[in-house]
Design a protein around this motif. Structure first.
Motif, mmCIF file in Angstrom:
data_model
loop_
_atom_site.group_PDB
_atom_site.id
_atom_site.type_symbol
_atom_site.label_atom_id
_atom_site.label_comp_id
_atom_site.label_asym_id
_atom_site.label_seq_id
_atom_site.Cartn_x
_atom_site.Cartn_y
_atom_site.Cartn_z
ATOM 1 N N GLY A 141 -17.132 32.238 67.660
ATOM 2 C CA GLY A 141 -18.416 31.552 67.663
ATOM 3 C C GLY A 141 -19.496 32.229 68.481
ATOM 4 O O GLY A 141 -20.650 31.845 68.431
ATOM 5 N N GLU A 142 -19.114 33.240 69.250
ATOM 6 C CA GLU A 142 -20.107 33.920 70.074
ATOM 7 C C GLU A 142 -21.161 34.562 69.168
ATOM 8 O O GLU A 142 -20.819 35.359 68.297
ATOM 9 N N PRO A 143 -22.439 34.192 69.353
ATOM 10 C CA PRO A 143 -23.447 34.792 68.477
ATOM 11 C C PRO A 143 -23.370 36.322 68.486
ATOM 12 O O PRO A 143 -23.321 36.935 69.539
ATOM 13 N N GLY A 144 -23.323 36.889 67.303
ATOM 14 C CA GLY A 144 -23.216 38.334 67.181
ATOM 15 C C GLY A 144 -21.799 38.812 66.909
ATOM 16 O O GLY A 144 -21.568 39.992 66.696
ATOM 17 N N THR A 145 -20.830 37.893 66.901
ATOM 18 C CA THR A 145 -19.434 38.291 66.668
ATOM 19 C C THR A 145 -18.993 37.879 65.274
ATOM 20 O O THR A 145 -19.139 36.718 64.904
ATOM 21 N N VAL A 175 -24.584 36.777 73.618
ATOM 22 C CA VAL A 175 -25.584 36.126 74.462
ATOM 23 C C VAL A 175 -25.031 35.691 75.821
ATOM 24 O O VAL A 175 -25.772 35.218 76.661
ATOM 25 N N CYS A 233 -24.492 30.336 65.537
ATOM 26 C CA CYS A 233 -23.958 31.496 64.805
ATOM 27 C C CYS A 233 -22.868 31.156 63.791
ATOM 28 O O CYS A 233 -21.893 30.501 64.086
ATOM 29 N N CYS A 269 -23.516 37.789 60.951
ATOM 30 C CA CYS A 269 -24.597 38.594 61.544
ATOM 31 C C CYS A 269 -24.814 39.925 60.830
ATOM 32 O O CYS A 269 -25.872 40.530 60.965
#
Lengths: 421, 157
Positions: A83-87, A282, B121, B125
């Motif tokens: 769930g980490e944004p960018g993962t 983030v 997210c 991405c």
């Protein structure tokens, strides 16, 4: 050198059991069945594999602690709550090579003496869920899962469990609470899940990418694995490139590559002029163009004052207002804080309010000091990683772009005209 | 009424999990999928079956963002507003969606067809900006592409 994506990057590879077996799938497990659990642990120890979810804890230790526990039953849990944004690396693995993860979990179960495993997959990964479901059925039909696997007296079953849209459930103890049917709120550590985990029993909890390394280590040996990358950070790492970069994607590379090489060779350069980089999503501290030459392994990134985390490298170009981005990060953590411990619940809320003020031209110079103090308090006193790391990015932005901050506060001006002043 | 739509499935899940607490999340997923949202009737039913106070079930149901206590549209649009998508223009995509459907984030259209949710997210991405319509993924969005997707769903009955 590919370890995790070795099958996925082969042309025509389908990810079902037939193509997995054709590439030598489940041979690692067959080999493991003939080994003693201590021998397996020894190979993993030699490989120096560390957890790829972000904390970089030695995998062998988790397995060994759980194995030594005298409590039964024991459990194996795969953390697929990415769930980490960018993962997005785990999604790639689960959708394209699900059996790799299943095989590793089976090996883990055999090693530590567990008979049941869970894959906690995030709720929004509908496609990966269906693919995994099919893969588990295939493995059961071929007796890689089930009772008396391949004629041995080892039995193992894997259950799929869907998350329901909560970022904090990626934290291991919150994940376990969620798996037990509760709200996903973190527990106090210690005791660690290896001793007191799912239903208070010993539980090995590893990230998808960590598991995906295991079959190759068993097949080729720990020494082989430890030769890849640098002595400080063995093996390969999956880097997720996103943001202002020409070619976003997942790239598997030995962990001795520099940030510059990753951006230029894999990502084919920055879109626009580079302003900053978040090397671990983030939750990590921001890096600038002065730090492009650092090596992307866990200790080096840490030495540069940041963290590699799950490998979510987010590129930011100079058309972005850094205060606006900090506000975005603050909003994210405020939304995702589970509310169990006061420092995180209140801290993320206040941070959000402070940024709302600053970006509307109502900031105060004392806000900068206040944010720094909040970061320290939250880092020291929050219960889990979410609160501890929530203000990392904010803090580093204040330190690395003081001019832009002060301009927003004293001149009440956003040079890039992004903030609604 | 709502319970009737999913009682059979819920009982199956409960049986599979041996009526243990672990069944709660899978049950809430099933109920949301079958009925669109969680009603008081469903919550009290699950509380009784799992021998939990109804407030415990309610607190779990409201903790997770994928469970809803209000009726959702037939098509739930989840648009990612996290940093990687934001850097690629998710703000414009969200504006386009709101304009096209004439609702705000978190709202449902009057004909109960669409709901817009701004979410954290989605792990897409590499295809930012991205959104999901129910289980379907849409990536590398532009305002033009979004309009096209919405048109397709509007045409569906």
């Amino acid at each position: 050198m590919k370890v995790v994506l070795k099958n996925i990057e082969k042309r025509g590879y389908k990810g079902n059991i037939d193509s997995y077996l054709k590439e030598g799938g489940y041979n690692a497990f067959k080999k493991a069945l003939k080994m003693k659990p201590d021998q397996i642990l020894f190979e993993i120890k030699k490989s120096k594999l560390v957890g790829r979810g972000g904390a970089a804890f030695p995998t062998e230790l988790k397995w060994e602690f759980a194995k030594k526990c005298k409590e039964y039953p024991k459990y194996v849990v795969c953390n697929a709550d990415e769930g980490e944004p960018g993962t997005f690396k785990d999604r790639i693995i689960l959708e394209n090579d699900p059996h790799l993860v299943l095989e590793a979990m089976i090996i883990c179960g055999f090693t530590v003496g567990a008979e049941e495993g869970f894959i906690y997959i995030r709720g929004e990964y509908f496609k990966a869920y269906e693919i995994l479901k099919r893969a588990i059925e295939e493995a059961e039909r071929n007796n890689f899962l089930g009772k008396n696997i391949l004629g041995s007296n080892f039995s193992f079953k894997i259950t799929l469990f869907r998350g329901a849209g909560s970022y904090v459930c990626g934290e291991e103890t919150a994940l376990l609470d969620s798996l037990e049917g509760k709200k996903g709120q973190s527990r106090v550590k210690p005791p660690f899940p290896t001793f007191v985990g799912f239903k208070n029993k010993p539980t090995v909890l590893n990230n998808v990418e960590t598991f995906a390394n295991i079959p190759e280590i068993i097949l080729k040996g720990g020494d082989w694995f430890s030769q890849i990358g640098s002595p400080l950070s063995c093996g390969t790492k999956l880097y997720c490139l996103s943001g202002d970069v020409n070619r976003p994607g997942v790239y598997e590379l030995p962990a001795n590559i520099t940030l510059k090489e990753l951006i230029e060779k894999c990502g084919q350069g920055v879109r626009g002029k580079l302003k900053a980089i978040l090397p671990g999503g983030v939750s990590s501290n921001l890096l600038t163009d002065k730090e492009l030459n650092i090596t992307l392994d866990y200790p080096s990134v840490q030495k540069a004052g940041s963290m590699l985390g799950s490998g979510a490298v987010i590129i930011i170009n100079d058309s972005r207002c850094i205060v606006d981005l900090a506000k975005r990060c603050a909003e994210f953590f405020d939304y995702e804080s589970c509310g169990k411990c006061a420092p995180c619940r209140e801290g993320t809320k206040r941070t959000r309010e402070i940024f709302a003020n600053i970006t509307q031209g109502q900031g105060n110079l004392s806000d900068i000091l206040l944010l720094k103090e909040l970061q320290e308090v939250m880092y020291d006193t929050s219960r889990c990683g979410l609160g501890q790391a929530a203000l990392n990015a904010v803090r580093s932005i204040i330190e690395k772009f003081p001019g832009e901050f002060k301009e927003h506060i004293s001149k009440k001006k956003c040079k890039l005209k992004i903030c609604p002043m | 009424m709502s319970l009737a739509k999913c009682e059979r499935e819920l009982k199956m899940v409960l049986k599979e999990c041996g009526n243990k607490n672990e069944a709660l999340l899978p049950c809430l997923h099933v109920a949301c999928e079958k009925c669109g949202y969680l009603t008081e009737e469903i919550i009290t039913f699950l509380a009784k079956e799992l021998n939990l106070p109804p407030v415990e079930v309610y607190s779990v149901a409201t903790f997770y963002s994928m469970f809803n206590l209000q009726r959702q549209g037939k098509y739930v649009i989840r648009i990612c507003v996290s940093l990687p998508c934001y850097l690629r223009g998710s703000k414009k995509i969200l504006e386009t969606l709101k304009d096209e459907l004439n609702i705000e984030t978190g709202q449902t259209t009057k004909d109960k067809k669409f709901t817009i949710e701004a979410v954290s997210c989605l792990g897409l991405c590499d295809k930012a900006p991205a959104m999901m319509v129910n289980k379907e993924v849409y990536g590398n969005l532009t305002p033009k592409k979004v309009k096209k997707v919405i048109l397709q769903y509007k045409a569906k009955r």
